[in-house]
Design a protein around this motif. Structure first.
Motif, PDB file in Angstrom:
ATOM      1  N   ASN A  18     -83.083  18.724 -39.332  1.00 40.16           N
ATOM      2  CA  ASN A  18     -83.592  18.850 -40.904  1.00 40.16           C
ATOM      3  C   ASN A  18     -84.390  18.858 -41.530  1.00 40.16           C
ATOM      4  N   LEU A  19     -84.687  19.961 -40.809  1.00 43.38           N
ATOM      5  CA  LEU A  19     -85.134  21.429 -41.760  1.00 43.38           C
ATOM      6  C   LEU A  19     -85.379  22.626 -42.944  1.00 43.38           C
ATOM      7  N   VAL A  20     -83.742  21.963 -42.292  1.00 45.95           N
ATOM      8  CA  VAL A  20     -82.729  23.299 -43.057  1.00 45.95           C
ATOM      9  C   VAL A  20     -82.504  22.593 -44.548  1.00 45.95           C
ATOM     10  N   PRO A  21     -82.083  20.871 -44.460  1.00 44.43           N
ATOM     11  CA  PRO A  21     -82.442  20.253 -45.813  1.00 44.43           C
ATOM     12  C   PRO A  21     -83.424  20.253 -46.455  1.00 44.43           C
ATOM     13  N   TYR A  22     -84.720  19.636 -45.919  1.00 44.40           N
ATOM     14  CA  TYR A  22     -85.359  19.769 -45.923  1.00 44.40           C
ATOM     15  C   TYR A  22     -86.215  20.916 -46.856  1.00 44.40           C
ATOM     16  N   LEU A  23     -86.168  22.067 -46.358  1.00 40.25           N
ATOM     17  CA  LEU A  23     -86.708  23.099 -47.051  1.00 40.25           C
ATOM     18  C   LEU A  23     -85.678  23.867 -48.476  1.00 40.25           C
ATOM     19  N   LEU A  24     -84.073  23.660 -48.180  1.00 38.45           N
ATOM     20  CA  LEU A  24     -83.430  23.242 -49.764  1.00 38.45           C
ATOM     21  C   LEU A  24     -84.239  22.658 -50.702  1.00 38.45           C
ATOM     22  N   ALA A  25     -84.302  20.899 -50.410  1.00 37.52           N
ATOM     23  CA  ALA A  25     -84.756  20.814 -51.633  1.00 37.52           C
ATOM     24  C   ALA A  25     -86.434  21.406 -51.762  1.00 37.52           C
ATOM     25  N   ARG A  26     -86.639  21.761 -51.349  1.00 40.68           N
ATOM     26  CA  ARG A  26     -88.438  22.710 -51.776  1.00 40.68           C
ATOM     27  C   ARG A  26     -87.907  23.917 -51.542  1.00 40.68           C
ATOM     28  N   PRO A  27     -87.166  24.859 -52.605  1.00 39.06           N
ATOM     29  CA  PRO A  27     -87.406  25.994 -51.835  1.00 39.06           C
ATOM     30  C   PRO A  27     -88.831  26.752 -53.027  1.00 39.06           C
ATOM     31  N   GLY A  28     -89.713  27.674 -52.099  1.00 41.26           N
ATOM     32  CA  GLY A  28     -90.853  28.599 -52.478  1.00 41.26           C
ATOM     33  C   GLY A  28     -91.741  26.944 -51.743  1.00 41.26           C
ATOM     34  N   ILE A  29     -91.626  27.011 -50.868  1.00 39.10           N
ATOM     35  CA  ILE A  29     -92.409  25.507 -50.830  1.00 39.10           C
ATOM     36  C   ILE A  29     -93.074  27.143 -49.403  1.00 39.10           C
ATOM     37  N   ALA A  30     -94.664  26.595 -49.298  1.00 36.83           N
ATOM     38  CA  ALA A  30     -95.837  26.904 -48.716  1.00 36.83           C
ATOM     39  C   ALA A  30     -95.019  26.764 -47.145  1.00 36.83           C
ATOM     40  N   VAL A  31     -95.946  28.031 -46.362  1.00 41.32           N
ATOM     41  CA  VAL A  31     -95.412  27.049 -44.329  1.00 41.32           C
ATOM     42  C   VAL A  31     -96.333  26.203 -43.780  1.00 41.32           C
ATOM     43  N   SER A  32     -97.757  26.422 -44.552  1.00 43.00           N
ATOM     44  CA  SER A  32     -98.569  25.294 -44.023  1.00 43.00           C
ATOM     45  C   SER A  32     -98.054  23.938 -45.054  1.00 43.00           C
ATOM     46  N   THR A  41     -97.884  22.104 -36.287  1.00 44.76           N
ATOM     47  CA  THR A  41     -99.074  23.052 -36.647  1.00 44.76           C
ATOM     48  C   THR A  41     -97.438  24.186 -37.514  1.00 44.76           C
ATOM     49  N   GLU A  42     -98.519  24.913 -38.070  1.00 43.80           N
ATOM     50  CA  GLU A  42     -97.927  26.749 -38.311  1.00 43.80           C
ATOM     51  C   GLU A  42     -97.094  27.109 -37.328  1.00 43.80           C
ATOM     52  N   ARG A  43     -97.629  27.577 -36.463  1.00 44.23           N
ATOM     53  CA  ARG A  43     -96.862  27.706 -35.642  1.00 44.23           C
ATOM     54  C   ARG A  43     -95.684  27.728 -35.241  1.00 44.23           C
ATOM     55  N   GLN A  44     -95.693  26.586 -34.518  1.00 42.16           N
ATOM     56  CA  GLN A  44     -94.744  25.939 -34.086  1.00 42.16           C
ATOM     57  C   GLN A  44     -93.140  25.553 -35.299  1.00 42.16           C
ATOM     58  N   LEU A  45     -93.866  26.108 -36.493  1.00 44.22           N
ATOM     59  CA  LEU A  45     -92.527  25.449 -37.755  1.00 44.22           C
ATOM     60  C   LEU A  45     -92.247  26.958 -38.191  1.00 44.22           C
ATOM     61  N   ARG A  46     -93.150  27.673 -37.927  1.00 41.64           N
ATOM     62  CA  ARG A  46     -92.908  30.059 -37.983  1.00 41.64           C
ATOM     63  C   ARG A  46     -91.951  30.256 -36.658  1.00 41.64           C
ATOM     64  N   GLU A  47     -91.897  29.280 -35.334  1.00 42.68           N
ATOM     65  CA  GLU A  47     -91.446  29.428 -34.266  1.00 42.68           C
ATOM     66  C   GLU A  47     -89.818  28.787 -34.459  1.00 42.68           C
ATOM     67  N   ARG A  74     -94.609  31.540 -48.511  1.00 46.96           N
ATOM     68  CA  ARG A  74     -93.292  30.653 -49.047  1.00 46.96           C
ATOM     69  C   ARG A  74     -92.280  31.375 -47.956  1.00 46.96           C
ATOM     70  N   VAL A  75     -91.367  29.958 -48.488  1.00 46.80           N
ATOM     71  CA  VAL A  75     -90.093  30.409 -47.856  1.00 46.80           C
ATOM     72  C   VAL A  75     -88.436  29.813 -48.378  1.00 46.80           C
ATOM     73  N   THR A  76     -87.760  30.105 -49.133  1.00 44.16           N
ATOM     74  CA  THR A  76     -86.643  29.540 -48.736  1.00 44.16           C
ATOM     75  C   THR A  76     -85.655  30.104 -48.501  1.00 44.16           C
ATOM     76  N   ILE A  77     -84.445  29.010 -48.552  1.00 47.80           N
ATOM     77  CA  ILE A  77     -83.290  28.922 -47.919  1.00 47.80           C
ATOM     78  C   ILE A  77     -82.135  29.300 -48.915  1.00 47.80           C
ATOM     79  N   THR A  78     -81.883  30.932 -48.574  1.00 50.90           N
ATOM     80  CA  THR A  78     -80.747  31.128 -49.053  1.00 50.90           C
ATOM     81  C   THR A  78     -79.534  31.176 -48.738  1.00 50.90           C
ATOM     82  N   TYR A  79     -78.602  30.303 -47.195  1.00 50.62           N
ATOM     83  CA  TYR A  79     -77.326  29.973 -46.949  1.00 50.62           C
ATOM     84  C   TYR A  79     -77.926  29.297 -46.061  1.00 50.62           C
ATOM     85  N   ASP A  80     -77.413  27.955 -45.914  1.00 47.77           N
ATOM     86  CA  ASP A  80     -77.486  27.197 -44.499  1.00 47.77           C
ATOM     87  C   ASP A  80     -76.368  26.762 -44.687  1.00 47.77           C
TER      88      ASP A  80
END
Length: 322
Positions: A18-32, A41-47, A74-80
């Motif tokens: 579910n993470l990829v479609p979530y990030l696709l809908a929110r380009p440039g969202i802050a990791v926090s 946690t932010e650490r878990q998300l980065r992993e 901030r993170v943006t998915i460039t290829y899904d």
């Protein structure tokens, strides 16, 4: 693997899907912000993001891997890689999955049964009333039949089998001299000398429609040798037909489930695979079931047979019902 570790892995897989479609809908969202939304946690998300970065299809070319860009925090998915929406099952898909898992749970010798039952419970809970549809899945004869055949082998009696051969889609009767009963990949097999073909054969227990224990003793010839099943039941040999197919993206899984002699990249996203098959009739039914995402390139006999069957199907649809 412990129950706790297995549950954590299953939860992480669901989160990654579910993470990829979530990030696709929110380009440039802050990791926090994303971590807060997802309840990690932010650490878990980065992993999780680092794991996604190396996920892809076998071959792992740059066009198959999920890609992303970071701008500070901030993170943006460039290829899904095609994972552009959360997984949602249709009612038919959910019911089919429930039936398959129920069958797997009933199959003797299956490892990781607790994981199967946990997955089944989750899907039944998500499916709601649909999971309560009047569909019962049972394999009532398998355990009993396996025990009966094992007892016959121990008594040293010959057997008359009524057996369904899936490769040729036919049922035959034959007399066999049992040698042993074994389990391979969760399925029970009777290994025996088949008097009909004068060779050692493996008979799947769930395809033995009926059997009779004969009065005569089992007498496999001295030349009969058990199969080496350490690498599986099917052992491709050079005398078997060689089939070449072009596989689209959604059919590449074939190369993981069936032993291929060669897999190479074709045009675009296509792969070209060659594999041995025990019977062209089985190959014909199997490849037709995969639909338009697969193109059969050889041998010519198989190409002609599939073309003829496809034409017959089209003619049947074109003919008005009488």
């Amino acid at each position: 693997m412990s129950t706790t570790a297995g549950r954590a892995s299953a939860d992480r897989l669901a989160r990654l899907l579910n993470l990829v479609p979530y990030l696709l809908a929110r380009p440039g969202i802050a990791v926090s912000e994303a971590a807060a939304d997802l309840g990690v946690t932010e650490r878990q998300l980065r992993e999780d993001l680092e794991l996604l970065w190396v996920c892809g299809l076998p071959g792992y070319g740059p066009g198959d891997l999920i890609d992303m860009a970071f701008d500070g925090d901030r993170v943006t998915i460039t290829y899904d890689a095609g994972i552009d929406r959360p997984l949602r099952l249709t009612p038919d898909e959910a019911l089919a999955l429930v039936v398959a898992l129920r069958m797997l749970a009933e199959m003797p010798g299956v490892g990781g049964r607790d994981a199967v039952e946990r997955a089944l419970a989750k899907i039944e809970n998500a499916a709601g009333d649909l999971a309560g549809a009047p569909v019962a899945v049972r394999l009532p004869g398998d355990d009993a039949r396996l025990a009966e055949i094992r007892a016959a082998v121990e008594r040293g009696r010959a057997l008359r089998l009524t057996y369904y051969t899936a490769a040729r889609d036919e049922t035959t009767e034959r007399v066999v001299d049992p040698m042993r009963v074994l389990m391979v990949a969760g399925r029970g097999y009777l290994e025996a000398w088949c008097r009909r073909v004068e060779a050692v054969r493996l008979f799947r227990v769930d395809r033995i429609d009926a059997f009779t224990e004969l009065a005569e003793p089992a007498a496999p010839p001295a030349a009969a040798r058990p199969h080496d099943v350490s690498a599986g039941v099917f052992r491709p040999t050079d005398d078997l037909p060689l089939v070449t197919v072009r596989l689209g993206r959604s059919s590449r899984w074939v190369t993981e489930y069936y032993p291929c002699e060669e897999v190479r990249r074709g045009a675009g996203d296509d792969w070209v695979a060659t594999l041995r098959v025990a019977d062209l009739g089985w190959a014909q039914r199997f490849l037709l079931s995969l639909g338009p995402d697969v193109t059969v390139l050889g041998p010519p006999e198989l190409v002609d047979r599939i073309r003829a069957q496809a034409a017959m199907a089209l003619d049947a649809y074109a003919t008005p019902a009488g």
